[in-house]
Motif scaffolding. Structure first.
Motif, PDB file in Angstrom:
ATOM      1  N   SER B 144       0.829  -1.202   0.000  1.00  0.00           N
ATOM      2  CA  SER B 144       0.000   0.000   0.000  1.00  0.00           C
ATOM      3  C   SER B 144       0.864   1.254   0.000  1.00  0.00           C
ATOM      4  O   SER B 144       2.019   1.219   0.432  1.00  0.00           O
ATOM      5  N   GLY B 145       0.298   2.318  -0.513  1.00  0.00           N
ATOM      6  CA  GLY B 145       0.963   3.618  -0.487  1.00  0.00           C
ATOM      7  C   GLY B 145      -0.052   4.617   0.056  1.00  0.00           C
ATOM      8  O   GLY B 145      -1.052   4.904  -0.587  1.00  0.00           O
ATOM      9  N   ILE B 146       0.178   5.079   1.283  1.00  0.00           N
ATOM     10  CA  ILE B 146      -0.772   5.984   1.925  1.00  0.00           C
ATOM     11  C   ILE B 146      -0.229   7.401   1.743  1.00  0.00           C
ATOM     12  O   ILE B 146       0.837   7.718   2.263  1.00  0.00           O
ATOM     13  N   ASP B 147      -0.962   8.225   0.993  1.00  0.00           N
ATOM     14  CA  ASP B 147      -0.455   9.574   0.732  1.00  0.00           C
ATOM     15  C   ASP B 147      -0.694  10.500   1.916  1.00  0.00           C
ATOM     16  O   ASP B 147      -1.812  10.615   2.408  1.00  0.00           O
ATOM     17  N   LEU B 148       0.394  11.144   2.352  1.00  0.00           N
ATOM     18  CA  LEU B 148       0.318  12.048   3.496  1.00  0.00           C
ATOM     19  C   LEU B 148       0.737  13.451   3.087  1.00  0.00           C
ATOM     20  O   LEU B 148       1.528  13.625   2.166  1.00  0.00           O
ATOM     21  N   ILE B 149       0.210  14.412   3.800  1.00  0.00           N
ATOM     22  CA  ILE B 149       0.677  15.787   3.635  1.00  0.00           C
ATOM     23  C   ILE B 149       0.884  16.364   5.032  1.00  0.00           C
ATOM     24  O   ILE B 149       0.399  15.806   6.010  1.00  0.00           O
ATOM     25  N   ARG B 150       1.630  17.445   5.112  1.00  0.00           N
ATOM     26  CA  ARG B 150       1.745  18.137   6.402  1.00  0.00           C
ATOM     27  C   ARG B 150       0.988  19.454   6.280  1.00  0.00           C
ATOM     28  O   ARG B 150       1.188  20.202   5.328  1.00  0.00           O
ATOM     29  N   ASP B 151       0.123  19.692   7.252  1.00  0.00           N
ATOM     30  CA  ASP B 151      -0.731  20.884   7.152  1.00  0.00           C
ATOM     31  C   ASP B 151      -0.013  22.130   7.707  1.00  0.00           C
ATOM     32  O   ASP B 151       1.176  22.097   8.001  1.00  0.00           O
ATOM     33  N   ASP B 152      -0.788  23.193   7.868  1.00  0.00           N
ATOM     34  CA  ASP B 152      -0.211  24.470   8.294  1.00  0.00           C
ATOM     35  C   ASP B 152       0.552  24.378   9.614  1.00  0.00           C
ATOM     36  O   ASP B 152       1.461  25.161   9.887  1.00  0.00           O
ATOM     37  N   ASP B 153       0.149  23.404  10.463  1.00  0.00           N
ATOM     38  CA  ASP B 153       0.840  23.244  11.749  1.00  0.00           C
ATOM     39  C   ASP B 153       1.947  22.197  11.684  1.00  0.00           C
ATOM     40  O   ASP B 153       2.528  21.851  12.706  1.00  0.00           O
ATOM     41  N   GLY B 154       2.197  21.666  10.519  1.00  0.00           N
ATOM     42  CA  GLY B 154       3.235  20.649  10.401  1.00  0.00           C
ATOM     43  C   GLY B 154       2.745  19.267  10.773  1.00  0.00           C
ATOM     44  O   GLY B 154       3.536  18.327  10.846  1.00  0.00           O
ATOM     45  N   GLU B 155       1.443  19.117  10.994  1.00  0.00           N
ATOM     46  CA  GLU B 155       0.910  17.810  11.359  1.00  0.00           C
ATOM     47  C   GLU B 155       0.688  16.958  10.106  1.00  0.00           C
ATOM     48  O   GLU B 155       0.132  17.427   9.113  1.00  0.00           O
ATOM     49  N   PHE B 156       1.140  15.691  10.187  1.00  0.00           N
ATOM     50  CA  PHE B 156       0.896  14.778   9.064  1.00  0.00           C
ATOM     51  C   PHE B 156      -0.577  14.398   9.026  1.00  0.00           C
ATOM     52  O   PHE B 156      -1.171  14.052  10.045  1.00  0.00           O
ATOM     53  N   ARG B 157      -1.186  14.481   7.826  1.00  0.00           N
ATOM     54  CA  ARG B 157      -2.566  14.048   7.651  1.00  0.00           C
ATOM     55  C   ARG B 157      -2.645  13.147   6.426  1.00  0.00           C
ATOM     56  O   ARG B 157      -1.866  13.292   5.482  1.00  0.00           O
ATOM     57  N   VAL B 158      -3.610  12.239   6.446  1.00  0.00           N
ATOM     58  CA  VAL B 158      -3.775  11.331   5.311  1.00  0.00           C
ATOM     59  C   VAL B 158      -4.579  12.030   4.224  1.00  0.00           C
ATOM     60  O   VAL B 158      -5.659  12.561   4.484  1.00  0.00           O
ATOM     61  N   LEU B 159      -4.040  12.021   3.026  1.00  0.00           N
ATOM     62  CA  LEU B 159      -4.733  12.643   1.902  1.00  0.00           C
ATOM     63  C   LEU B 159      -5.525  11.594   1.124  1.00  0.00           C
ATOM     64  O   LEU B 159      -6.645  11.825   0.709  1.00  0.00           O
ATOM     65  N   GLU B 160      -4.911  10.445   0.917  1.00  0.00           N
ATOM     66  CA  GLU B 160      -5.656   9.340   0.298  1.00  0.00           C
ATOM     67  C   GLU B 160      -4.941   8.026   0.512  1.00  0.00           C
ATOM     68  O   GLU B 160      -3.749   7.998   0.822  1.00  0.00           O
ATOM     69  N   ASP B 161      -5.702   6.939   0.351  1.00  0.00           N
ATOM     70  CA  ASP B 161      -5.132   5.608   0.497  1.00  0.00           C
ATOM     71  C   ASP B 161      -5.010   4.992  -0.892  1.00  0.00           C
ATOM     72  O   ASP B 161      -5.916   5.136  -1.714  1.00  0.00           O
ATOM     73  N   ASN B 162      -3.891   4.316  -1.139  1.00  0.00           N
ATOM     74  CA  ASN B 162      -3.752   3.610  -2.406  1.00  0.00           C
ATOM     75  C   ASN B 162      -3.485   2.143  -2.115  1.00  0.00           C
ATOM     76  O   ASN B 162      -2.383   1.784  -1.696  1.00  0.00           O
ATOM     77  N   VAL B 163      -4.491   1.335  -2.306  1.00  0.00           N
ATOM     78  CA  VAL B 163      -4.308  -0.090  -2.020  1.00  0.00           C
ATOM     79  C   VAL B 163      -4.601  -0.943  -3.244  1.00  0.00           C
ATOM     80  O   VAL B 163      -4.864  -2.128  -3.147  1.00  0.00           O
ATOM     81  N   ARG B 164      -4.561  -0.289  -4.418  1.00  0.00           N
ATOM     82  CA  ARG B 164      -4.685  -1.072  -5.653  1.00  0.00           C
ATOM     83  C   ARG B 164      -3.283  -1.377  -6.169  1.00  0.00           C
ATOM     84  O   ARG B 164      -2.694  -2.373  -5.799  1.00  0.00           O
ATOM     85  N   VAL B 165      -2.724  -0.518  -6.995  1.00  0.00           N
ATOM     86  CA  VAL B 165      -1.365  -0.744  -7.476  1.00  0.00           C
ATOM     87  C   VAL B 165      -0.539   0.521  -7.273  1.00  0.00           C
ATOM     88  O   VAL B 165      -0.180   1.203  -8.227  1.00  0.00           O
ATOM     89  N   PRO B 166      -0.222   0.845  -6.007  1.00  0.00           N
ATOM     90  CA  PRO B 166       0.505   2.087  -5.758  1.00  0.00           C
ATOM     91  C   PRO B 166       1.903   2.011  -6.382  1.00  0.00           C
ATOM     92  O   PRO B 166       2.567   0.987  -6.276  1.00  0.00           O
ATOM     93  N   SER B 167       2.317   3.085  -7.052  1.00  0.00           N
ATOM     94  CA  SER B 167       3.625   3.029  -7.688  1.00  0.00           C
ATOM     95  C   SER B 167       4.536   4.109  -7.117  1.00  0.00           C
ATOM     96  O   SER B 167       4.081   5.014  -6.419  1.00  0.00           O
ATOM     97  N   GLY B 168       5.808   3.996  -7.406  1.00  0.00           N
ATOM     98  CA  GLY B 168       6.783   4.996  -6.987  1.00  0.00           C
ATOM     99  C   GLY B 168       7.883   4.457  -6.098  1.00  0.00           C
ATOM    100  O   GLY B 168       8.884   5.140  -5.886  1.00  0.00           O
ATOM    101  N   VAL B 169       7.719   3.228  -5.610  1.00  0.00           N
ATOM    102  CA  VAL B 169       8.712   2.729  -4.655  1.00  0.00           C
ATOM    103  C   VAL B 169      10.084   2.555  -5.300  1.00  0.00           C
ATOM    104  O   VAL B 169      11.118   2.697  -4.642  1.00  0.00           O
ATOM    105  N   SER B 170      10.105   2.311  -6.605  1.00  0.00           N
ATOM    106  CA  SER B 170      11.404   2.140  -7.268  1.00  0.00           C
ATOM    107  C   SER B 170      12.210   3.433  -7.190  1.00  0.00           C
ATOM    108  O   SER B 170      13.435   3.406  -7.068  1.00  0.00           O
ATOM    109  N   TYR B 171      11.505   4.561  -7.251  1.00  0.00           N
ATOM    110  CA  TYR B 171      12.217   5.836  -7.189  1.00  0.00           C
ATOM    111  C   TYR B 171      12.766   6.090  -5.788  1.00  0.00           C
ATOM    112  O   TYR B 171      13.760   6.786  -5.635  1.00  0.00           O
ATOM    113  N   VAL B 172      12.108   5.523  -4.774  1.00  0.00           N
ATOM    114  CA  VAL B 172      12.646   5.661  -3.424  1.00  0.00           C
ATOM    115  C   VAL B 172      14.033   5.016  -3.373  1.00  0.00           C
ATOM    116  O   VAL B 172      14.976   5.582  -2.831  1.00  0.00           O
ATOM    117  N   MET B 173      14.140   3.851  -3.990  1.00  0.00           N
ATOM    118  CA  MET B 173      15.418   3.141  -3.954  1.00  0.00           C
ATOM    119  C   MET B 173      16.470   3.789  -4.854  1.00  0.00           C
ATOM    120  O   MET B 173      17.622   3.948  -4.457  1.00  0.00           O
TER     121      MET B 173
END
Lengths: 311, 522
Positions: B144-173
């Motif tokens: 899964s790839g759970i998209d997070l953002i940090r709001d005006d106070d710097g708090e992490f919040r969930v923007l959306e959940d991706n539990v189908r075919v989340p991509s991007g992990v190759s770029y992390v490596m």
């Protein structure tokens, strides 16, 4: 291994070899046209294109068939499938499809080679420099492959492709040498990097017959036709590891083996007398062998389509 | 290079600077970059770009292959901040697993009225074809790839959940390797949790999901092919896991079993890590014209002969409307309070929510519930009157398909733009792998950057870039130093040719010198 990946590796072998050999052939011919005043440019260029399998419309007199045109068709033009540029792009595309099976260094070698084409770097090199560059890049790709690939099926398919292509292209090189007389043989040998080896083997006696013999039949020289065919046979043998007691079951093995035996056992004079047609026959065999290999190992890669109807 | 930075900072939370003071995670990074100087940094940036082209770290936009943009300055996250993200993602995945198991079985969450039944039945990603398929080890969300953002106070919040075919992990490596190579000295000054273990974790999870009775499963990665935008990633995952990368045409289903075509004939396949969307996976059940999948896959999965990862039908869990119920679902299934909060959201299918929103379209963000990749999103303050009118019509015609959120100024991180650092908005996609025993969260994840000034959409398909994301490993452990040996082992090669002799005798001399230095008492 997956049929589709095996096919990609086979074609990586072929394309890289083809790019290199095309560069070698062009190197010889452009030098000859330049150095030898006795050579008729137009005739040589037309024959060269036809030997490389490029159709030229004999009615079309508007396009001058000269060195520049040959270089366009066989070296730089990406829309011409016979060109070095297109061949390197095809090699890279095959590599991209087999990316997960290639070592990183091998992929990078092919990718950086390819990048010279869209970036215009390849186009901007003077022809002799470009040909040398292609040879060097091919040597690098092959060398990295030799040094990093496990000798598994994938490697055998790469070698198989390379060997068949090399036999095919050396036969074309021999055919182009027969286009003109005189210095052509020496230049052909040089193009193969075979000149010194040839002189040592033949004790300095440079003859047309000897040169043809060396390029076609020498069992120890890695770019000779016989060497290429033998390598291809060996690769097929290790792919058919089960082994059969009687005869040869594999169609490609049969085709290649028969042609190699013919080359080795027929008198050389017969060959030399009909060099162009004999070489064409050899190229046909290579094409038939490729068909047989495709049917035997890659046929599964064909998509079976689902003809569904939406209910 | 940071001189004018503070003046460019907007209202958003900046992760590096608090007004003009450096925040803790960046105390080491900023001075090191400053010391390097702009000219040197520029050289490193150029090397970074060309290395990505050479390696073919690319993605496709409309058939054109481009190098994946990677910013030179990493994003740094401290250990305790990360601990919260990790716990939150684990909680989220655990909830989504329970939710999926429930909606494709008894549907008790619907009977109990926690989430209205029509939300599920009207979701375009709810597939009845998936009902009754029991995953072998109970896992549906292998990755899964759970998209997070940090709001005006710097708090992490969930923007959306991706539990189908989340991509991007190759770029992390690949980002990690590239940045470590581009900034080795800066890298060495930090203790950063590694990301290279991802493929092994994934492979372990995939093997653990094999059908019952299969002890040595054949795992494959299923890709739509080289023309897919994420092909680079598919190939990288297959390569680093050492498994076959197959296309639909390499597969064939026979008598409820999935086989792949090899040079030695057909071989069985047990676990498919598919990177093909549900709709294209099996033409028997979904789009009958799809050539990307293989007909019969779903029946094979139903027969328990093959595991499809992630499971078919997961899309219902990351439907943006279901997302709005996630905090309730956490409480319902786990009896816990959510560790990470959602972004406030209005459901336009609800009449009272709709009433609240319709007059304020120009100040809100509107999102289609089943969109991905930033498609169809309308940012009110940036839209023209005509665009808003069109939006209003669309929403009224099909309110179930829309949600609205306040415009959140995603946090900013300094990003290299033409020789200077400028604030750019970022989000974060941490990746989690579930092997049935534990949900493992890759430390870091993909930070996406909106490269345009003030831009809020970070998707790479919309021209976004990325950053290497460093999760610090906390206080450094005492380093145990091994005493050097008194004598150096002889490294002289046994056999050398004539050309090497003079060289190796030189080497001998040098070694002797080294030895004498070593022998002196310290």
């Amino acid at each position: 291994m997956l049929s589709r990946i095996a096919e990609s590796l086979f074609w990586i072998g072929r394309y890289v070899e083809r790019a290199e050999d095309t560069a070698r052939i062009l190197d010889v011919q452009t030098q000859l046209i330049l150095e030898d005043p006795g050579v008729d440019e137009e005739t040589t260029c037309r024959s060269l294109l036809s030997i490389m399998g490029v159709e030229v419309d004999p009615e079309d007199t508007a396009t001058a068939i000269d060195t520049a045109e040959v270089l366009r068709v066989l070296a730089y033009d990406t829309s011409s499938s016979a060109s070095i540029a297109a061949t390197l792009a095809a090699a890279r595309e095959s590599a991209r499809r087999a990316r997960e099976t290639l070592s990183t260094s091998m992929w990078e070698a092919m990718n950086t080679t390819y990048r010279a084409i869209p970036s215009g770097h390849f186009r901007s090199m003077r022809p002799p420099v470009a040909f040398r560059w292609v040879r060097d890049r091919a040597a690098q790709i092959n060398g990295i492959g030799e040094a990093t690939m496990t000798r598994d099926e994938g490697y055998q398919f790469l070698v198989l492709g390379r060997s068949i292509e090399r036999a095919d292209m050396t036969s074309r090189l021999v055919a182009t040498a027969a286009l003109t007389s005189g210095s052509a043989w020496g230049t052909s040998l040089r193009a193969c990097g075979a000149y010194e080896a040839f002189l040592r083997t033949y004790k300095g006696l440079e003859t047309e017959r000897g040169a043809a013999e060396f390029l076609l039949l020498d069992r120890l020289f890695p770019r000779s036709v016989v060497f290429g065919l033998t390598q291809a046979e060996r690769a097929l043998e290790s792919l058919e590891s089960a082994g059969t007691r009687v005869g040869v079951q594999n169609e490609a093995q049969r085709l290649l083996g028969r042609t190699r035996a013919e080359l080795e056992y027929r008198s050389l004079s017969d060959f030399v007398a009909e060099l162009p047609s004999e070489m064409e026959r050899l190229q046909r065999t290579c094409a038939l062998a490729t068909d047989a290999i495709t049917r035997r190992y890659f046929a599964g890669a064909e998509a079976t389509e689902w003809h569904g109807v939406r209910a | 290079m940071f001189e004018d930075y503070a003046s460019g900072m907007g209202a958003a939370y900046d992760e590096m600077y608090d007004a003009s003071d450096l925040r803790t995670p960046y105390r080491q990074l900023q001075p090191s970059l400053q010391e390097m100087g702009p000219a040197e940094l520029q050289t490193r940036v150029e090397a970074l770009q060309s290395s990505y082209l050479d390696q073919g770290v690319t993605f496709d936009i409309g058939g054109e292959e481009r190098a994946f943009p990677l910013d030179v300055l990493p994003r740094v996250i401290e250990m305790d901040q990360w601990a919260k993200v990790e716990a939150g993602v684990q909680q989220r995945v655990a909830t989504l697993e329970k939710f999926l198991a429930d909606v494709y079985d008894a549907g008790e969450v619907l009977n109990d009225g926690v989430i209205p039944r029509r939300v599920i039945t009207t979701s375009s990603h709810f597939h009845r074809a998936a009902a009754g398929i029991e995953p072998p080890n109970g896992v549906r969300v292998h990755v899964s790839g759970i998209d997070l953002i940090r709001d005006d106070d710097g708090e992490f919040r969930v923007l959306e959940d991706n539990v189908r075919v989340p991509s991007g992990v190759s770029y992390v490596m690949t980002n990690r390797r590239a940045i470590a190579a581009a900034l080795p000295e800066v890298f060495a000054e930090h203790r950063i949790r590694p990301v290279a273990g991802y493929p092994q974790k994934l492979l372990t999870a995939l093997r653990a999901a094999a059908p019952a009775g299969v002890t040595d499963p054949n795992v494959v990665v299923l890709t739509p092919g080289v023309f897919n935008g994420a092909y680079f990633e598919h190939a990288l995952l297959a390569r680093t896991m050492g498994v076959e990368l197959v296309e639909g045409r390499d597969l064939e289903c026979r008598r409820g079993r999935v086989m792949m075509r090899t040079t030695q004939g057909l071989e069985p396949v047990h676990v498919i890590y598919r990177r093909v969307d549900d709709e294209f996976l099996d033409p028997v059940h979904f789009r009958s014209t799809s050539l990307l999948g293989c007909s019969g896959l779903l029946n094979a999965a139903r027969a328990g002969n093959v595991t499809i990862a992630n499971a078919v039908g997961n899309g219902v869990a990351d439907d943006k409307l279901v997302y709005t119920y996630l905090p309730d679902l956490v409480r319902y299934y786990l009896g816990e309070e959510p560790v990470l909060n959602n972004v406030d959201t209005w459901r336009l299918g609800d009449a009272d929510h709709r009433e609240e929103v319709m007059d304020r379209l120009d100040e809100l963000v509107l999102k289609p519930v089943d969109g991905s990749g930033g498609k169809g999103i309308v940012i009110g303050p940036h839209a023209t009157r005509a665009e808003l009118d069109e939006l209003r019509e669309k929403v009224l015609a099909d309110p179930r398909s829309w949600i609205a959120q306040p415009v959140i100024q995603l946090s900013t991180v300094p990003t290299y733009v033409n020789g200077v650092m400028r604030p750019r908005h970022v989000d974060l996609r941490p990746f989690a792998v579930n092997d049935g025993h534990r949900v493992w969260v890759l430390p870091g994840g993909l930070t996406r950057v909106a490269l345009g000034e003030g831009e809020l959409i970070v998707n790479s398909s919309r021209g976004g870039g990325s950053k290497d994301t460093w999760v610090l490993a906390g206080k450094s452990r005492p380093v145990i130093r091994v005493e050097p040996e008194r004598t150096l082992p002889h490294a002289t090669p046994q056999d050398v040719g004539p050309a090497l002799e003079s060289f190796s005798s030189q080497q001998d001399q040098q070694q002797q010198q080294v030895e004498t230095i070593e022998e002196q008492p310290c």
